[in-house]
Design a protein around this motif. Structure first.
Motif, short mmCIF file in Angstrom:
data_model
loop_
_atom_site.label_atom_id
_atom_site.label_comp_id
_atom_site.label_asym_id
_atom_site.label_seq_id
_atom_site.Cartn_x
_atom_site.Cartn_y
_atom_site.Cartn_z
N TYR A 30 0.75 -1.31 -0.03
CA TYR A 30 0.00 0.01 -0.13
C TYR A 30 0.88 1.29 0.07
O TYR A 30 0.69 2.11 -0.72
CB TYR A 30 -0.88 0.15 1.24
CG TYR A 30 -1.80 1.20 1.17
CD1 TYR A 30 -2.65 1.41 0.54
CD2 TYR A 30 -1.42 2.23 2.15
CE1 TYR A 30 -3.60 2.66 0.52
CE2 TYR A 30 -2.25 3.47 2.04
CZ TYR A 30 -3.12 3.60 1.60
OH TYR A 30 -4.10 4.78 1.49
N HIS A 120 -5.26 6.83 6.07
CA HIS A 120 -4.63 5.78 5.19
C HIS A 120 -5.03 4.45 5.82
O HIS A 120 -5.33 3.58 4.95
CB HIS A 120 -3.02 5.82 5.43
CG HIS A 120 -2.49 6.77 4.07
ND1 HIS A 120 -2.95 6.86 3.00
CD2 HIS A 120 -1.88 8.17 4.53
CE1 HIS A 120 -2.27 8.00 2.28
NE2 HIS A 120 -1.65 8.64 3.23
N LEU A 124 -7.33 2.03 3.90
CA LEU A 124 -6.84 0.74 3.32
C LEU A 124 -7.67 -0.45 3.70
O LEU A 124 -7.91 -1.37 2.98
CB LEU A 124 -5.21 0.41 4.16
CG LEU A 124 -4.85 -1.13 4.02
CD1 LEU A 124 -4.61 -1.43 2.52
CD2 LEU A 124 -3.45 -1.05 4.67
#
Length: 217
Positions: A30, A120, A124
């Motif tokens: 990622y 984030h 994710l």
């Protein structure tokens, strides 16, 4: 040969290795795909460079690390599941595959998540993870097959039958008088059935996962 014990050990080892590989590969892919930081391309190049290193070359340093941890840790590493799973929970190929898929995701998803106040981590696990089903299943299948077929490493780090996988169990049919071919063939069929079932079950996801990120537009 105690094929029930070997089968159970192989299944536990494969499940643990698949779970660890999926987690660490996604967490590594990622930031390499969606986050901007200095040296990102250099880090990715180093990860890809490890694909050129043969597995046999890494076997000695891995074994030295495991034996050191076995002496220093309060629990056993040798002849146990950590030695059979932990060294293989980071795969350069799996990181590369997931990174290519994540790079193909529309940037509008991240912009919409930022407007909703997501960071984030939330982006994710709540948005990206559901979209990664095909590549994650592909990574899991490759990892399962590799773990199930492992032979040299389990022979190196195990010395009892408790944690030896089914591939090592097939060696029980080789003696000083020679190989018992009929028993080896029967055991090989038993060992192959789970891989065939998994492949037939996830075949369409395998094709989607391998082609993810290869075509844009």
């Amino acid at each position: 040969a105690d094929f029930g014990l070997y089968f159970e050990s192989s299944l536990i080892i494969a499940v643990l290795q698949v779970g660890g590989t999926l987690l660490f590969s996604l967490m590594a892919a990622y930031p390499l795909a969606r986050m901007r930081f200095r040296g990102r391309e250099s880090v990715f190049a180093c990860i890809l460079a490890t694909l050129m290193i043969p597995e046999t070359v890494t076997m000695v340093p891995n074994f030295l690390t495991i034996t050191w941890l076995h002496r220093q840790s309060p629990f056993a590493w040798l002849d146990s599941w950590p030695a059979l799973t932990v060294p293989f929970m980071a795969s350069a190929f799996c990181i590369f595959l997931l990174r290519q898929f994540l790079r193909a995701l529309p940037g509008e998803l991240w912009e919409a998540a930022r407007i909703d106040g997501a960071g984030h981590v939330r982006f994710l696990f709540q948005i990206v993870l559901p979209l990664c089903r095909a590549p994650l299943l592909t990574v899991g299948m490759f990892t399962f097959i590799g773990s199930w077929n492992a032979l040299a490493w389990p022979l190196l780090v195990t010395y009892t039958s408790k944690w030896r996988p089914i591939s090592v169990g097939l060696q029980q049919f080789v003696s000083e008088a020679g190989a018992e071919v009929h028993l080896q063939m029967a055991g090989a069929v038993i060992a192959t059935v789970p891989i065939l079932v998994i492949f037939l079950w996830f075949e369409r996801f395998l094709v989607q996962g391998l082609t993810a990120g290869s075509v844009k537009g």
